[in-house]
Design a protein around this motif. Structure first.
Motif, PDB file in Angstrom:
ATOM      1  N   THR A   1       0.833  -1.208   0.000  1.00 50.87           N
ATOM      2  CA  THR A   1       0.000   0.000   0.000  1.00 50.87           C
ATOM      3  C   THR A   1       0.867   1.258   0.000  1.00 50.87           C
ATOM      4  O   THR A   1       0.399   2.332  -0.397  1.00 50.87           O
ATOM      5  CB  THR A   1      -0.934   0.023   1.221  1.00 50.87           C
ATOM      6  OG1 THR A   1      -0.156   0.096   2.426  1.00 50.87           O
ATOM      7  CG2 THR A   1      -1.826  -1.204   1.248  1.00 50.87           C
ATOM      8  N   LEU A   2       2.114   1.122   0.452  1.00 51.23           N
ATOM      9  CA  LEU A   2       2.999   2.274   0.531  1.00 51.23           C
ATOM     10  C   LEU A   2       3.829   2.480  -0.734  1.00 51.23           C
ATOM     11  O   LEU A   2       4.335   3.564  -0.979  1.00 51.23           O
ATOM     12  CB  LEU A   2       3.953   2.120   1.715  1.00 51.23           C
ATOM     13  CG  LEU A   2       3.319   2.089   3.109  1.00 51.23           C
ATOM     14  CD1 LEU A   2       4.363   1.725   4.149  1.00 51.23           C
ATOM     15  CD2 LEU A   2       2.689   3.435   3.429  1.00 51.23           C
ATOM     16  N   LEU A   3       3.972   1.430  -1.530  1.00 52.86           N
ATOM     17  CA  LEU A   3       4.846   1.503  -2.701  1.00 52.86           C
ATOM     18  C   LEU A   3       4.288   2.476  -3.743  1.00 52.86           C
ATOM     19  O   LEU A   3       3.079   2.564  -3.952  1.00 52.86           O
ATOM     20  CB  LEU A   3       4.987   0.120  -3.334  1.00 52.86           C
ATOM     21  CG  LEU A   3       5.831  -0.889  -2.549  1.00 52.86           C
ATOM     22  CD1 LEU A   3       5.788  -2.246  -3.231  1.00 52.86           C
ATOM     23  CD2 LEU A   3       7.261  -0.410  -2.410  1.00 52.86           C
ATOM     24  N   PRO A   4       5.151   3.193  -4.402  1.00 56.28           N
ATOM     25  CA  PRO A   4       4.685   4.094  -5.466  1.00 56.28           C
ATOM     26  C   PRO A   4       4.092   3.295  -6.624  1.00 56.28           C
ATOM     27  O   PRO A   4       4.415   2.127  -6.827  1.00 56.28           O
ATOM     28  CB  PRO A   4       5.976   4.805  -5.903  1.00 56.28           C
ATOM     29  CG  PRO A   4       7.064   3.872  -5.506  1.00 56.28           C
ATOM     30  CD  PRO A   4       6.607   3.198  -4.244  1.00 56.28           C
ATOM     31  N   SER A   5       3.240   3.908  -7.373  1.00 58.15           N
ATOM     32  CA  SER A   5       2.583   3.225  -8.489  1.00 58.15           C
ATOM     33  C   SER A   5       3.457   3.179  -9.731  1.00 58.15           C
ATOM     34  O   SER A   5       3.120   2.518 -10.711  1.00 58.15           O
ATOM     35  CB  SER A   5       1.256   3.919  -8.824  1.00 58.15           C
ATOM     36  OG  SER A   5       1.491   5.275  -9.163  1.00 58.15           O
ATOM     37  N   LEU A   6       4.600   3.875  -9.705  1.00 65.73           N
ATOM     38  CA  LEU A   6       5.490   3.838 -10.866  1.00 65.73           C
ATOM     39  C   LEU A   6       6.072   2.434 -11.033  1.00 65.73           C
ATOM     40  O   LEU A   6       6.346   1.743 -10.051  1.00 65.73           O
ATOM     41  CB  LEU A   6       6.629   4.846 -10.691  1.00 65.73           C
ATOM     42  CG  LEU A   6       6.224   6.317 -10.670  1.00 65.73           C
ATOM     43  CD1 LEU A   6       7.435   7.189 -10.362  1.00 65.73           C
ATOM     44  CD2 LEU A   6       5.609   6.717 -12.006  1.00 65.73           C
ATOM     45  N   PRO A   7       6.294   1.993 -12.297  1.00 61.52           N
ATOM     46  CA  PRO A   7       6.881   0.673 -12.507  1.00 61.52           C
ATOM     47  C   PRO A   7       8.297   0.632 -11.963  1.00 61.52           C
ATOM     48  O   PRO A   7       9.042   1.612 -12.055  1.00 61.52           O
ATOM     49  CB  PRO A   7       6.866   0.502 -14.026  1.00 61.52           C
ATOM     50  CG  PRO A   7       6.821   1.885 -14.562  1.00 61.52           C
ATOM     51  CD  PRO A   7       6.017   2.674 -13.579  1.00 61.52           C
ATOM     52  N   PRO A   8       8.701  -0.514 -11.383  1.00 59.02           N
ATOM     53  CA  PRO A   8      10.033  -0.608 -10.791  1.00 59.02           C
ATOM     54  C   PRO A   8      11.107  -0.760 -11.854  1.00 59.02           C
ATOM     55  O   PRO A   8      10.852  -1.197 -12.969  1.00 59.02           O
ATOM     56  CB  PRO A   8       9.947  -1.875  -9.942  1.00 59.02           C
ATOM     57  CG  PRO A   8       8.949  -2.724 -10.670  1.00 59.02           C
ATOM     58  CD  PRO A   8       7.936  -1.751 -11.226  1.00 59.02           C
ATOM     59  N   ALA A   9      12.323  -0.398 -11.470  1.00 59.97           N
ATOM     60  CA  ALA A   9      13.479  -0.698 -12.317  1.00 59.97           C
ATOM     61  C   ALA A   9      13.908  -2.125 -12.059  1.00 59.97           C
ATOM     62  O   ALA A   9      13.715  -2.659 -10.970  1.00 59.97           O
ATOM     63  CB  ALA A   9      14.618   0.269 -11.997  1.00 59.97           C
ATOM     64  N   ASP A  10      14.491  -2.767 -13.061  1.00 59.44           N
ATOM     65  CA  ASP A  10      14.923  -4.152 -12.900  1.00 59.44           C
ATOM     66  C   ASP A  10      16.090  -4.241 -11.924  1.00 59.44           C
ATOM     67  O   ASP A  10      17.046  -3.471 -12.023  1.00 59.44           O
ATOM     68  CB  ASP A  10      15.350  -4.738 -14.248  1.00 59.44           C
ATOM     69  CG  ASP A  10      14.159  -5.033 -15.137  1.00 59.44           C
ATOM     70  OD1 ASP A  10      14.353  -5.040 -16.358  1.00 59.44           O
ATOM     71  OD2 ASP A  10      13.055  -5.225 -14.615  1.00 59.44           O
TER      72      ASP A  10
END
Length: 336
Positions: free
Chosen positions: A317-326
């Protein structure tokens, strides 16, 4: 009857797919193999099993030997330095009806290669010839190998080893494009794998430095390999077998997969052992995200599965919605 054309064959056994999970000690247990098979890995190898453990038995052996029908084609990977012991163990393993037996000629861990097993066998080609001759004459299933390029840069004997394997009945060769001395440092030599492909008539599987989907196509094009074997990169991104990079995997899918994977681990190992073993996967799954230590540490030290899942859900729930980097697979510590 299926009308699909096999991608390649292990002896008479058809394989449908060009991506395989590499056998990795401490990683490729039954729960993780099942996860990757469902995502697209085409073949299952066990973690390496020492011949002495098969012959004499150990408390952990039944778990190392467990597999499911949905994993076929399925093979046990054997590791030892004595041809007679390898044959005795392989005959016992064939009673469990694998599709093939794989011989580990690539493990670089000091406690394995230092005693002449794994990549240590690359220093004794005559012993490799004896192993494959004995196995292929006495086993009812194909025999394959996973090799490195040699012991070190002064003894890159991969072409000699590949020829010996084939001349003595080996049905397939997986090549990790590094020497034993390199461990997992430097770059994998894909051109050397291409040389093996051109030199032998059996399928060759390319392994080493495949970290994203673009690498899959690059290594296939450069080497002409029959298929690609993915190791460290798959631990944090099992979706690579569906040809997805981590940046393409939604947060919800990561969260759902972590829940499912942990449930499988708990069912297989029990509690708390399943949770403790899951911690290395937790690190890999969450590696792309900028998590503060105050959120990650409680998760990795939590002794209770239910509390762990609550903490995990709080993190998502805290993680940003941006896609992660590999993430970089080089930060993961285990042996192939």
């Amino acid at each position: 009857m299926s009308t699909l054309v096999p991608t390649f064959q292990i002896g008479p056994i058809p394989v449908y797919g060009d991506l395989l999970l590499a056998p990795m000690d401490g990683i490729t247990d039954l729960p993780f193999r099942l996860l990757t098979r469902r995502l697209g890995s085409a073949v299952s190898y066990t973690e390496f099993i020492t011949a002495g453990d098969v012959i004499h038995g150990t408390p952990y052996l039944p778990r190392r030997l467990a597999y499911r029908e949905e994993e076929r084609p399925f093979g046990f990977q054997l590791c030892d330095d004595q041809p007679d012991r390898i044959l005795q163990a392989a005959l016992k393993l064939c009673e469990l009806k694998p599709d093939f037996i794989d011989i580990n000629l690539g493990c670089s861990a000091r406690h394995v290669s230092g005693r002449g097993a794994g990549a240590g066998l690359l220093k004794t080609p005559e012993k490799i010839a004896e192993i494959f001759s004995s196995l292929t004459q006495n086993l009812p299933v194909p025999v394959t190998a996973k090799i490195r390029l040699g012991w070190d840069d002064s003894s890159r004997n991969y072409l000699q080893i590949a020829q010996i394997i084939v001349e003595n009945g080996g049905a397939l060769i997986a090549v990790h494009g590094r020497t034993r001395a390199q461990q997992y440092t430097g770059r994998a030599d894909w051109q050397a794998i291409a040389e093996v492909v051109r030199a032998v008539p059996v399928p060759v599987i390319a392994n080493g430095d495949v970290t994203c989907t673009a690498d899959i196509e690059r290594i296939k094009t450069l080497t002409g390999c029959a298929a690609v074997m993915v190791g460290r990169a798959a631990v944090g991104n099992p979706w690579i077998f569906s040809r997805l990079d981590r940046s393409q995997v939604p947060l919800a899918a990561v969260q759902e997969t972590m829940h499912m994977h942990l449930r499988e681990m708990l069912a297989y190992y029990g509690s708390p052992d399943g949770l403790v073993r899951f911690r290395k996967f937790t690190r890999a799954y969450l590696a792309p995200y900028p998590l503060p230590r105050e959120h990650l540490t409680p998760l990795l030290t939590c002794p209770d599965p239910n509390t762990f899942l609550h903490l995990l859900d709080d993190i998502f729930t805290l993680l940003p919605s941006l896609p992660p980097a590999d993430p970089s697979p080089s930060t993961l510590n285990f042996t192939e």
